[in-house]
Design a protein around this motif. Sequence first.
Motif, PDB file in Angstrom:
ATOM      1  N   VAL A  45     -72.957  13.174 -90.203  1.00 63.73           N
ATOM      2  CA  VAL A  45     -72.672  14.278 -91.042  1.00 63.73           C
ATOM      3  C   VAL A  45     -73.432  15.519 -90.266  1.00 63.73           C
ATOM      4  N   GLY A  46     -73.696  16.072 -89.553  1.00 65.97           N
ATOM      5  CA  GLY A  46     -74.684  16.648 -89.052  1.00 65.97           C
ATOM      6  C   GLY A  46     -74.797  16.740 -87.321  1.00 65.97           C
ATOM      7  N   ASP A  47     -74.336  15.237 -86.839  1.00 64.50           N
ATOM      8  CA  ASP A  47     -74.864  15.205 -85.073  1.00 64.50           C
ATOM      9  C   ASP A  47     -74.092  15.963 -84.834  1.00 64.50           C
ATOM     10  N   VAL A  48     -75.063  17.233 -83.332  1.00 65.46           N
ATOM     11  CA  VAL A  48     -74.505  17.436 -82.404  1.00 65.46           C
ATOM     12  C   VAL A  48     -73.052  16.699 -81.614  1.00 65.46           C
ATOM     13  N   VAL A  49     -72.859  17.042 -81.549  1.00 66.64           N
ATOM     14  CA  VAL A  49     -71.311  16.600 -80.555  1.00 66.64           C
ATOM     15  C   VAL A  49     -70.601  17.344 -79.222  1.00 66.64           C
ATOM     16  N   VAL A  50     -70.729  16.742 -78.491  1.00 65.78           N
ATOM     17  CA  VAL A  50     -70.773  17.445 -76.874  1.00 65.78           C
ATOM     18  C   VAL A  50     -68.865  17.004 -76.407  1.00 65.78           C
ATOM     19  N   VAL A  51     -68.467  16.954 -76.274  1.00 66.40           N
ATOM     20  CA  VAL A  51     -67.421  17.111 -75.529  1.00 66.40           C
ATOM     21  C   VAL A  51     -66.290  17.303 -74.312  1.00 66.40           C
ATOM     22  N   SER A  52     -66.541  16.608 -73.347  1.00 61.24           N
ATOM     23  CA  SER A  52     -65.872  17.003 -72.119  1.00 61.24           C
ATOM     24  C   SER A  52     -64.444  16.319 -71.229  1.00 61.24           C
ATOM     25  N   PRO A  53     -64.009  17.012 -71.302  1.00 60.90           N
ATOM     26  CA  PRO A  53     -62.814  15.943 -70.616  1.00 60.90           C
ATOM     27  C   PRO A  53     -62.799  15.808 -69.154  1.00 60.90           C
ATOM     28  N   GLN A  54     -62.699  14.515 -68.883  1.00 62.04           N
ATOM     29  CA  GLN A  54     -62.995  14.265 -67.234  1.00 62.04           C
ATOM     30  C   GLN A  54     -62.123  14.609 -66.665  1.00 62.04           C
ATOM     31  N   ALA A  55     -60.547  15.108 -67.007  1.00 63.25           N
ATOM     32  CA  ALA A  55     -59.387  15.700 -66.402  1.00 63.25           C
ATOM     33  C   ALA A  55     -59.286  16.900 -66.610  1.00 63.25           C
ATOM     34  N   ALA A  56     -58.448  18.238 -66.043  1.00 60.37           N
ATOM     35  CA  ALA A  56     -58.312  19.254 -66.381  1.00 60.37           C
ATOM     36  C   ALA A  56     -57.327  18.890 -67.489  1.00 60.37           C
ATOM     37  N   LEU A  57     -58.148  20.149 -68.606  1.00 59.05           N
ATOM     38  CA  LEU A  57     -56.896  20.098 -69.336  1.00 59.05           C
ATOM     39  C   LEU A  57     -55.781  20.979 -69.021  1.00 59.05           C
ATOM     40  N   HIS A  82     -51.901  29.584 -74.953  1.00 59.15           N
ATOM     41  CA  HIS A  82     -50.505  30.082 -74.051  1.00 59.15           C
ATOM     42  C   HIS A  82     -49.515  30.830 -74.888  1.00 59.15           C
ATOM     43  N   THR A  83     -48.880  31.232 -74.445  1.00 62.70           N
ATOM     44  CA  THR A  83     -47.957  32.028 -75.282  1.00 62.70           C
ATOM     45  C   THR A  83     -46.562  31.093 -74.890  1.00 62.70           C
ATOM     46  N   ALA A  84     -46.800  29.586 -75.017  1.00 63.36           N
ATOM     47  CA  ALA A  84     -45.115  28.986 -75.078  1.00 63.36           C
ATOM     48  C   ALA A  84     -46.069  26.477 -75.329  1.00 63.36           C
ATOM     49  N   ALA A  85     -45.347  26.710 -75.852  1.00 66.99           N
ATOM     50  CA  ALA A  85     -46.006  25.054 -76.244  1.00 66.99           C
ATOM     51  C   ALA A  85     -46.543  24.269 -75.139  1.00 66.99           C
ATOM     52  N   ILE A  86     -47.217  23.585 -75.318  1.00 70.97           N
ATOM     53  CA  ILE A  86     -47.655  22.778 -73.870  1.00 70.97           C
ATOM     54  C   ILE A  86     -47.825  21.074 -74.274  1.00 70.97           C
ATOM     55  N   ASP A  87     -46.885  20.160 -73.811  1.00 69.71           N
ATOM     56  CA  ASP A  87     -46.519  18.980 -73.658  1.00 69.71           C
ATOM     57  C   ASP A  87     -48.044  18.254 -72.963  1.00 69.71           C
ATOM     58  N   GLN A  88     -49.090  17.916 -73.116  1.00 71.69           N
ATOM     59  CA  GLN A  88     -50.402  17.355 -72.375  1.00 71.69           C
ATOM     60  C   GLN A  88     -49.960  15.841 -72.246  1.00 71.69           C
ATOM     61  N   ALA A  89     -50.013  15.053 -70.957  1.00 68.74           N
ATOM     62  CA  ALA A  89     -49.726  13.972 -71.045  1.00 68.74           C
ATOM     63  C   ALA A  89     -51.561  13.529 -71.017  1.00 68.74           C
ATOM     64  N   SER A  90     -51.568  11.839 -71.561  1.00 66.79           N
ATOM     65  CA  SER A  90     -52.943  11.621 -71.701  1.00 66.79           C
ATOM     66  C   SER A  90     -53.614  11.516 -70.588  1.00 66.79           C
TER      67      SER A  90
END
Length: 90
Positions: A45-57, A82-90
């Motif tokens: 708890v308290g660790d700094v976290v950085v997340v960077s997707p390898q592929a575009a969201l 967005h103004t509509a639902a999004i289903d992002q594949a893994s």
Amino acid sequence: MATATGITYHDRPSVVLTGEFTADLASIAAAASEAITVAVPEAQVGDVVVVSPQAALGDGLIVASASVLTAGSLNVEIENNHTAAIDQAS
């Protein structure tokens, strides 16, 4: 809530943990978010976290936050601006 599978992480001398995970997101409604929980045993708890997707969201999807809420567990929030639902594949 989504779960992530296939995480691998690497311990670098007492400072940095790096790793990868794949998440299969459910359809995220417009203006909503989904939490992804990733087991990282060394995370504190308290660790700094950085997340960077390898592929575009998908258009409208962003990494809204990433944090360690409980020891050993990383929480990543993916938000749909967005103004509509999004289903992002893994």
